[in-house]
Each structure stands twice: as C-alpha cells, then as structure tokens.
Design a protein around this motif. Structure first.
Motif, mmCIF file in Angstrom:
data_model
loop_
_atom_site.group_PDB
_atom_site.id
_atom_site.type_symbol
_atom_site.label_atom_id
_atom_site.label_comp_id
_atom_site.label_asym_id
_atom_site.label_seq_id
_atom_site.Cartn_x
_atom_site.Cartn_y
_atom_site.Cartn_z
ATOM 1 N N CYS A 80 1.080 -1.078 -0.052
ATOM 2 C CA CYS A 80 -0.048 0.030 0.008
ATOM 3 C C CYS A 80 0.845 1.373 0.093
ATOM 4 O O CYS A 80 1.717 1.400 0.829
ATOM 5 C CB CYS A 80 -0.691 0.097 1.083
ATOM 6 S SG CYS A 80 -2.241 1.353 1.178
ATOM 7 N N TRP A 85 -5.976 -2.427 7.045
ATOM 8 C CA TRP A 85 -6.450 -3.602 5.861
ATOM 9 C C TRP A 85 -7.687 -4.273 6.097
ATOM 10 O O TRP A 85 -8.060 -4.439 7.431
ATOM 11 C CB TRP A 85 -5.129 -4.686 5.912
ATOM 12 C CG TRP A 85 -3.900 -4.145 5.248
ATOM 13 C CD1 TRP A 85 -2.942 -3.502 6.110
ATOM 14 C CD2 TRP A 85 -3.449 -4.077 3.789
ATOM 15 N NE1 TRP A 85 -1.911 -3.251 5.376
ATOM 16 C CE2 TRP A 85 -2.006 -3.632 4.035
ATOM 17 C CE3 TRP A 85 -3.982 -4.486 2.699
ATOM 18 C CZ2 TRP A 85 -1.155 -3.353 2.648
ATOM 19 C CZ3 TRP A 85 -3.369 -4.267 1.580
ATOM 20 C CH2 TRP A 85 -1.959 -3.769 1.657
ATOM 21 N N ARG A 106 -14.609 -6.226 3.209
ATOM 22 C CA ARG A 106 -14.901 -4.966 3.773
ATOM 23 C C ARG A 106 -15.019 -5.227 5.214
ATOM 24 O O ARG A 106 -15.602 -4.627 6.052
ATOM 25 C CB ARG A 106 -16.225 -4.845 3.274
ATOM 26 C CG ARG A 106 -16.384 -4.071 1.773
ATOM 27 C CD ARG A 106 -17.614 -3.685 1.245
ATOM 28 N NE ARG A 106 -17.563 -3.137 0.124
ATOM 29 C CZ ARG A 106 -17.795 -3.904 -1.061
ATOM 30 N NH1 ARG A 106 -17.659 -5.138 -0.899
ATOM 31 N NH2 ARG A 106 -17.709 -3.109 -2.356
ATOM 32 N N LEU A 161 -11.874 -9.579 -1.854
ATOM 33 C CA LEU A 161 -11.606 -8.291 -2.037
ATOM 34 C C LEU A 161 -10.835 -7.796 -0.961
ATOM 35 O O LEU A 161 -11.077 -7.824 0.149
ATOM 36 C CB LEU A 161 -13.024 -7.525 -2.087
ATOM 37 C CG LEU A 161 -12.711 -5.945 -2.429
ATOM 38 C CD1 LEU A 161 -12.247 -5.466 -3.612
ATOM 39 C CD2 LEU A 161 -14.128 -5.210 -1.834
ATOM 40 N N TYR A 162 -9.599 -7.484 -1.237
ATOM 41 C CA TYR A 162 -8.515 -6.842 -0.288
ATOM 42 C C TYR A 162 -8.577 -5.292 -0.476
ATOM 43 O O TYR A 162 -8.671 -4.881 -1.442
ATOM 44 C CB TYR A 162 -7.268 -7.553 -0.121
ATOM 45 C CG TYR A 162 -7.140 -8.936 0.091
ATOM 46 C CD1 TYR A 162 -6.899 -8.953 1.497
ATOM 47 C CD2 TYR A 162 -7.333 -10.190 -0.643
ATOM 48 C CE1 TYR A 162 -7.033 -10.503 1.707
ATOM 49 C CE2 TYR A 162 -7.254 -11.086 -0.379
ATOM 50 C CZ TYR A 162 -6.967 -11.470 0.983
ATOM 51 O OH TYR A 162 -6.939 -12.780 1.294
ATOM 52 N N SER A 163 -8.553 -4.653 0.823
ATOM 53 C CA SER A 163 -8.554 -3.111 0.789
ATOM 54 C C SER A 163 -7.598 -2.591 1.652
ATOM 55 O O SER A 163 -7.377 -3.020 2.893
ATOM 56 C CB SER A 163 -9.849 -2.532 1.139
ATOM 57 O OG SER A 163 -11.060 -2.856 0.232
ATOM 58 N N CYS A 164 -7.143 -1.303 1.304
ATOM 59 C CA CYS A 164 -5.956 -0.751 2.210
ATOM 60 C C CYS A 164 -6.624 0.641 2.578
ATOM 61 O O CYS A 164 -6.857 1.330 1.574
ATOM 62 C CB CYS A 164 -4.767 -0.607 1.530
ATOM 63 S SG CYS A 164 -3.517 0.394 2.583
ATOM 64 N N THR A 165 -6.824 1.236 3.861
ATOM 65 C CA THR A 165 -7.254 2.525 3.890
ATOM 66 C C THR A 165 -6.340 3.206 4.711
ATOM 67 O O THR A 165 -5.822 2.843 5.831
ATOM 68 C CB THR A 165 -8.684 2.094 4.776
ATOM 69 O OG1 THR A 165 -9.514 1.459 4.030
ATOM 70 C CG2 THR A 165 -9.131 3.774 5.130
ATOM 71 N N THR A 214 -9.196 5.113 0.114
ATOM 72 C CA THR A 214 -9.238 3.443 0.375
ATOM 73 C C THR A 214 -8.909 2.918 -1.201
ATOM 74 O O THR A 214 -9.463 3.551 -2.358
ATOM 75 C CB THR A 214 -10.542 2.782 0.562
ATOM 76 O OG1 THR A 214 -10.543 3.265 2.084
ATOM 77 C CG2 THR A 214 -10.245 1.326 0.678
ATOM 78 N N ALA A 215 -7.888 2.078 -1.265
ATOM 79 C CA ALA A 215 -7.508 1.289 -2.610
ATOM 80 C C ALA A 215 -7.807 -0.184 -2.401
ATOM 81 O O ALA A 215 -7.862 -0.479 -1.316
ATOM 82 C CB ALA A 215 -6.508 1.521 -2.792
ATOM 83 N N SER A 216 -8.472 -0.936 -3.410
ATOM 84 C CA SER A 216 -9.045 -2.236 -3.297
ATOM 85 C C SER A 216 -8.424 -2.773 -4.632
ATOM 86 O O SER A 216 -8.027 -2.336 -5.617
ATOM 87 C CB SER A 216 -10.360 -2.128 -3.443
ATOM 88 O OG SER A 216 -10.988 -1.426 -2.129
ATOM 89 N N ARG A 249 -9.098 -7.171 -6.244
ATOM 90 C CA ARG A 249 -9.598 -8.208 -6.202
ATOM 91 C C ARG A 249 -8.571 -9.548 -6.601
ATOM 92 O O ARG A 249 -7.799 -9.196 -7.361
ATOM 93 C CB ARG A 249 -10.868 -8.520 -7.106
ATOM 94 C CG ARG A 249 -12.231 -7.626 -6.766
ATOM 95 C CD ARG A 249 -13.218 -7.886 -7.332
ATOM 96 N NE ARG A 249 -14.385 -6.991 -7.090
ATOM 97 C CZ ARG A 249 -14.962 -7.238 -5.942
ATOM 98 N NH1 ARG A 249 -14.994 -8.438 -5.408
ATOM 99 N NH2 ARG A 249 -15.984 -6.381 -5.643
#
Length: 210
Positions: free
Chosen positions: A149, A160, A164, A186-190, A199-201, A203
């Motif tokens: 990230c 992370w 969601r 779905l992985y996300s970094c905030t 936030t970026a995501s 798959r």
C-alpha cells in the motif's frame, strides 16, 4: 466533544473539546495544508477589546486599543481576527503552524480569560495505491501474494480489510501477505488522518489458486 466545522471556502476542519483535570477547556483543532482553521476566541457576549494570541510562549498577534500587531513574520498575510470574540483564522495553513496556541484577554477585561488550543496540520491524503507480487513455492504447487500500500499524504492510521471486514493486527503495516483461494476475495487498504481518508482495493480474481 467532537465536531466538524465548515470554513468560508467550503472545506472542513474538526474541533475536539477536552476537559482538563483543572477544569480548563483545552481544544484540539485539526486542519489541512493549504486550507484554513479557526481558533476560537472568547464565548463571552461582551466584545473583547484587548487580547493576544500566543504560540509556544511567544506572542504572535496582539490587539490593543484597536491596533493589531503581528509579531511573527511567518504569519504575515495569513491571519484574520474576528472583531467581537477575537477568534483567529489562519489561512492558508502550513505544516509549521502545528502547535499549542493560547488565547489571552488583556486588561481592562476582568477576570482574564485564557484557554489553550492545540492545532494539528496534516497533508490531505490524495491517493492510495495497491500493488501485488506473487511468490511461488519451489515446486510451484502453492503461492502467496504480497500486497503493498503506497500513500501520498500524512498517514495517521493505515489498516487492511478483507471483503470489507477489518483484518486484525494489521494496523500500520504497509504490506500484507495473503494466500489466494479458489473464491473471489476483495482486499482493501485504507489510509486516514483527522482531515481525510482514502481507500484502494484489489480483487484476487486473476490470482486464484489453481
């Protein structure tokens, strides 16, 4: 108590009121570089004629008998003082504006009014980018994916999430190692701070285990 305030150019800054053990009200104001912040003066209905603003025990501005003097050249052209309550607007903000500011009423007002405001200035988080790198076992039977990230801005909190839902014990980590499964995830970094959040995501569709 925590509240968001709207400044004149449409931006938002936040203000927190903390009660000190002595009973004095200590306020925390969060602002963004290039925008404005308002440091509250007196809440009294009576106009404060004479007052001063002090930062780190050094007077930066004083109004006495209607005359305003700015003592710190770093604030030249960036300070506005409200006529009645003596609230101080700093616009535009720079990083070096962060610090503790003290509002002090001066004679003839009695008793003297005095309170401290802590100003925190942050760069807004303007972008968050996620990248992935696949590593295979020696026999190519399994693999792991390292997610990274990259953030542009002042990061106070980094977290992370998977589908969601926040992943425990990942706060502040810039990378995350995961094992792909046959299902879609779905992985996300905030990245966030008191004035912004992004936030970026990503798959794992193209990284599914075979």
């Amino acid at each position: 108590m925590f509240q968001f305030l709207l400044c004149h150019n449409g931006c938002f800054f936040s203000e927190v009121f903390l009660k000190l053990p002595t009973g004095q009200c200590w306020r925390v104001v969060n602002g963004a570089v290039g925008e404005s912040a308002v440091l509250s003066g007196t809440n009294d209905s009576i106009r404060v004629t004479n007052l001063q603003w002090v930062k780190s025990d050094i007077i930066i501005m004083q109004r006495f008998n209607g005359s305003i003097t700015i003592y710190n050249q770093a604030y030249e052209g960036r300070l506005t003082l409200s006529e009645k309550h003596g609230s101080l607007t700093i616009n535009p903000l720079i990083k070096n504006d962060s610090g503790e500011y003290t509002f002090e009423s001066l004679p003839p007002l009695s008793p003297q009014e005095k309170h401290v405001i802590k100003l925190n200035v942050y760069d807004r988080i303007v972008s968050v980018e996620m990248n992935s790198r696949v590593s295979y076992s020696p026999d190519n039977s399994t693999c792991t994916v390292t997610l990274s990230c990259t953030v542009k801005g002042s990061v106070v909190e980094l977290s992370w999430a998977k589908d969601r839902k926040k992943i425990p014990d990942t706060e502040g980590k810039e990378t995350l190692v995961v094992t792909p499964t046959a299902g879609e995830e779905l992985y996300s970094c905030t990245a966030s701070n008191p004035v912004s959040s992004q936030t970026a995501s990503l798959r794992n569709c193209d990284l599914q285990a075979k």
